[in-house]
Design a protein around this motif. Structure first.
Motif, short mmCIF file in Angstrom:
data_model
loop_
_atom_site.label_atom_id
_atom_site.label_comp_id
_atom_site.label_asym_id
_atom_site.label_seq_id
_atom_site.Cartn_x
_atom_site.Cartn_y
_atom_site.Cartn_z
N LYS A 194 -9.52 14.93 -4.31
CA LYS A 194 -9.00 16.29 -4.09
C LYS A 194 -9.54 16.91 -2.80
CE LYS A 194 -7.42 17.46 -8.64
NZ LYS A 194 -6.71 18.56 -9.26
N LEU A 195 -10.65 16.37 -2.30
CA LEU A 195 -11.19 16.83 -1.03
C LEU A 195 -10.53 16.15 0.16
CD1 LEU A 195 -14.99 17.03 -1.93
CD2 LEU A 195 -13.52 18.96 -1.31
N GLY A 196 -9.61 15.21 -0.11
CA GLY A 196 -8.85 14.61 0.97
C GLY A 196 -9.07 13.13 1.21
N ALA A 197 -9.91 12.47 0.39
CA ALA A 197 -10.10 11.03 0.56
C ALA A 197 -8.77 10.30 0.40
CB ALA A 197 -11.11 10.51 -0.45
N SER A 198 -8.56 9.28 1.21
CA SER A 198 -7.30 8.55 1.15
C SER A 198 -7.31 7.45 0.09
CB SER A 198 -6.99 7.92 2.52
OG SER A 198 -8.02 7.00 2.87
N HIS A 199 -8.50 6.94 -0.23
CA HIS A 199 -8.62 5.85 -1.20
C HIS A 199 -9.99 5.95 -1.86
CE1 HIS A 199 -9.31 1.80 -2.81
NE2 HIS A 199 -8.02 1.62 -2.79
N VAL A 200 -10.03 5.90 -3.19
CA VAL A 200 -11.29 5.96 -3.93
C VAL A 200 -11.36 4.79 -4.90
CG1 VAL A 200 -12.82 7.34 -5.40
CG2 VAL A 200 -11.26 8.50 -3.81
N THR A 201 -12.42 3.99 -4.78
CA THR A 201 -12.68 2.94 -5.75
C THR A 201 -13.76 3.43 -6.70
OG1 THR A 201 -12.16 1.18 -4.16
CG2 THR A 201 -13.43 0.56 -6.10
N ALA A 202 -13.43 3.53 -7.99
CA ALA A 202 -14.36 4.01 -9.01
C ALA A 202 -14.88 2.82 -9.80
CB ALA A 202 -13.66 5.01 -9.93
N LEU A 203 -16.18 2.58 -9.75
CA LEU A 203 -16.78 1.42 -10.40
C LEU A 203 -17.66 1.82 -11.57
CD1 LEU A 203 -18.03 -0.49 -7.22
CD2 LEU A 203 -16.21 -1.27 -8.73
#
Length: 313
Positions: A194-203
């Protein structure tokens, strides 16, 4: 329907690790009674509550975790497994008294009663955490994260999560590639998106945490959060702009050799879950690996640290 209510008496330091362990062995939910939270609220300068020192001392420091298992399960096997897992956690954290017995309870006594205490709140000046069953009207440029955490994962109320959220707000840039190590409910992954990251990998090593992260990502309509079961070295070595890890000091120090393979030169590593007594140990470990110390935050007994990645390996 009746359930087994399993009681564990532990420390503030170990409560998160124990809750995740209980979820991983089949607990339908867990609740935490932490007297340290009550004391911190009472002792805040702007608190409307007042209590004398004698009352505060009676609260003690013991954290009580109540965890719920279906009566379809063999309770004796569950107890044996809990004690085995507690012995393992004890190698890294002070687990306190440990297993303290179990009782039979009706489902209505626990399955929804905890929700009345969980209301929308500001995790930072800009970000609001809202449980999915509550109504909240967004103001100005606020970012609202809707969360349905179940009962065993992060809701954002813990100091470590709050500090990570504030630091994400400060260091996340639009278009960043982010990795969230130990994602829990997915709250930090969703915030980064929501802060603008284009891709988030959640581990996360817990498949229940991965499931909850996926569900919370759908609730928040963020399609660029990709939840995966595993540890950092299980994923492809694609360099990210920022890594956040809200776990424990032992795991954080153990990551120091791997982080540069997953973080761009000059990239940001935000980490928390560190008790004050181990702050310098973590800082020293990362300085040995040529990381630059950018910032340290402290809330209660907890510390969050920001490092900047050295030159690429």
């Amino acid at each position: 329907m009746k359930w087994y209510e399993v009681i564990i008496k532990t420390t503030e330091e170990a409560q998160d690790a124990i809750c995740e362990m209980l979820s991983s062995i089949g607990a339908a939910g867990s609740s935490i009674e932490d007297p340290n939270e009550i004391k911190r609220e009472i002792l805040k300068k702007d608190s409307l509550d007042y209590a004398d020192e004698e009352f505060i001392n009676t609260l003690g420091n013991t954290v009580v975790i109540k965890s719920y298992f279906s009566q379809e399960k063999d309770i004796s096997k569950i107890v044996d497994l809990i004690n085995e897992k507690l012995l393992f956690i004890k190698k890294f954290l002070d687990t306190g008294e440990g297993f303290a017995g179990y009782f039979e309870v009706d489902e209505e006594d626990w399955s929804t009663s905890w929700k009345k205490y969980y209301k929308p709140f500001h995790i930072s000046d800009k970000m609001v955490i809202k449980p999915s069953w509550e109504v909240y009207y967004k103001k100005d440029d606020e970012i609202v994260i809707e969360l349905d955490p179940g009962m065993a994962f992060g809701t954002g109320t813990h100091e470590t999560t709050s500090m990570c959220a504030m630091l994400l707000e400060k260091y996340t840039n639009k278009g960043d590639r982010v990795i969230d190590v130990g994602c829990g409910s997915g709250i930090l992954s969703i915030i980064a998106s929501k802060l603008g990251a284009s891709h988030v990998t959640a581990l996360d090593i817990d498949e229940v945490a991965v499931k909850i992260t996926k569900e919370n990502s759908i609730i928040n309509k963020v399609e660029n959060v990709h939840a995966v079961k595993g540890v950092l070295t299980d994923i492809e070595k694609i360099k990210s702009d920022l890594i956040v890890a809200n776990i424990i000091a032992d795991v954080i120090t153990g990551l120091s050799s791997d982080i540069p393979f997953y973080l761009k030169e000059g990239g940001i590593f935000i980490t928390s879950g560190i008790i004050k007594e181990r702050k310098q140990e973590v800082i020293d470990e990362y300085r040995k690996k040529a990381f630059t110390l950018e910032e340290v935050l402290e809330q209660g007994e907890w510390v969050a640290i920001v490092f900047r990645c050295p030159n690429s390996l």
